[in-house]
Design a protein around this motif. Structure first.
Motif, mmCIF file in Angstrom:
data_model
loop_
_atom_site.group_PDB
_atom_site.id
_atom_site.type_symbol
_atom_site.label_atom_id
_atom_site.label_comp_id
_atom_site.label_asym_id
_atom_site.label_seq_id
_atom_site.Cartn_x
_atom_site.Cartn_y
_atom_site.Cartn_z
ATOM 1 N N UNK A 82 0.832 -1.210 0.000
ATOM 2 C CA UNK A 82 0.000 0.000 0.000
ATOM 3 C C UNK A 82 0.870 1.265 0.000
ATOM 4 N N UNK A 83 0.398 2.292 -0.691
ATOM 5 C CA UNK A 83 1.183 3.518 -0.815
ATOM 6 C C UNK A 83 1.457 4.186 0.521
ATOM 7 N N UNK A 84 0.570 4.037 1.485
ATOM 8 C CA UNK A 84 0.798 4.672 2.785
ATOM 9 C C UNK A 84 1.954 4.031 3.548
ATOM 10 N N UNK A 85 2.391 2.866 3.129
ATOM 11 C CA UNK A 85 3.526 2.210 3.781
ATOM 12 C C UNK A 85 4.846 2.504 3.065
ATOM 13 N N UNK A 86 4.788 3.272 1.991
ATOM 14 C CA UNK A 86 5.982 3.586 1.207
ATOM 15 C C UNK A 86 6.548 4.949 1.598
ATOM 16 N N UNK A 87 7.828 5.116 1.322
ATOM 17 C CA UNK A 87 8.432 6.426 1.547
ATOM 18 C C UNK A 87 7.836 7.431 0.559
ATOM 19 N N UNK A 88 8.008 8.681 0.856
ATOM 20 C CA UNK A 88 7.441 9.744 0.016
ATOM 21 C C UNK A 88 7.937 9.630 -1.426
ATOM 22 N N UNK A 89 9.241 9.427 -1.620
ATOM 23 C CA UNK A 89 9.819 9.381 -2.966
ATOM 24 C C UNK A 89 9.264 8.217 -3.783
ATOM 25 N N UNK A 90 9.122 7.088 -3.155
ATOM 26 C CA UNK A 90 8.610 5.912 -3.855
ATOM 27 C C UNK A 90 7.131 6.107 -4.192
ATOM 28 N N UNK A 91 6.363 6.635 -3.264
ATOM 29 C CA UNK A 91 4.938 6.881 -3.509
ATOM 30 C C UNK A 91 4.755 7.876 -4.653
ATOM 31 N N UNK A 92 5.575 8.912 -4.683
ATOM 32 C CA UNK A 92 5.501 9.898 -5.767
ATOM 33 C C UNK A 92 5.855 9.263 -7.111
ATOM 34 N N UNK A 93 6.853 8.406 -7.105
ATOM 35 C CA UNK A 93 7.252 7.723 -8.352
ATOM 36 C C UNK A 93 6.125 6.814 -8.840
ATOM 37 N N UNK A 94 5.444 6.149 -7.935
ATOM 38 C CA UNK A 94 4.302 5.316 -8.316
ATOM 39 C C UNK A 94 3.199 6.148 -8.932
ATOM 40 N N UNK A 95 2.941 7.334 -8.370
ATOM 41 C CA UNK A 95 1.920 8.220 -8.941
ATOM 42 C C UNK A 95 2.311 8.647 -10.347
ATOM 43 N N UNK A 96 3.589 8.941 -10.560
ATOM 44 C CA UNK A 96 4.071 9.309 -11.892
ATOM 45 C C UNK A 96 3.886 8.157 -12.875
ATOM 46 N N UNK A 97 4.194 6.963 -12.441
ATOM 47 C CA UNK A 97 4.039 5.788 -13.303
ATOM 48 C C UNK A 97 2.574 5.534 -13.650
ATOM 49 N N UNK A 98 1.682 5.777 -12.709
ATOM 50 C CA UNK A 98 0.267 5.611 -12.968
ATOM 51 C C UNK A 98 -0.228 6.617 -13.995
#
Length: 102
Positions: A82-98
């Motif tokens: 889940x994104x809430x368990x990820x660091x900020x940088x990784x969560x942001x990268x996932x949003x970019x990929x989406x």
């Protein structure tokens, strides 16, 4: 646990600690010693973390110390962390990929 023949079900923290130590060892072998192939390492990691969300989150956090954000993001997707368990940088990268997928 072995000494007193205690069922691992009664010691979940000990079991998780053992798995976490194994994950750290595999990260060391892959990224510092460079003695494991990507395929072999991936199979071992998947077998260790399995369906355990706590270990999956810890693995992704530890992986971020050794490699780039894209690799960490791909593992987060692969393990459905889940994104809430990820660091900020990784969560942001996932949003970019989406956004790119759309």
């Amino acid at each position: 646990m072995e000494l007193y023949d205690i069922d691992p079900v009664f010691c979940p923290n000990v079991v998780n600690h053992r798995y976490l130590a194994s994950i750290k060892y595999l990260l060391y072998k892959r990224f510092l010693e460079k003695t494991m192939s990507e395929e072999n390492w991936s199979e071992h990691i998947e077998a260790l973390v399995g369906e355990n969300p706590q270990l999956q989150g810890q693995f992704v956090s530890l992986l971020a110390r050794y490699t780039d954000v894209d690799t960490v993001a791909s593992w987060a997707i692969r393990l459905s962390v889940p994104q809430e368990k990820l660091s900020y940088h990784v969560a942001e990268r996932l949003k970019e990929l989406e956004k790119v997928k759309l």
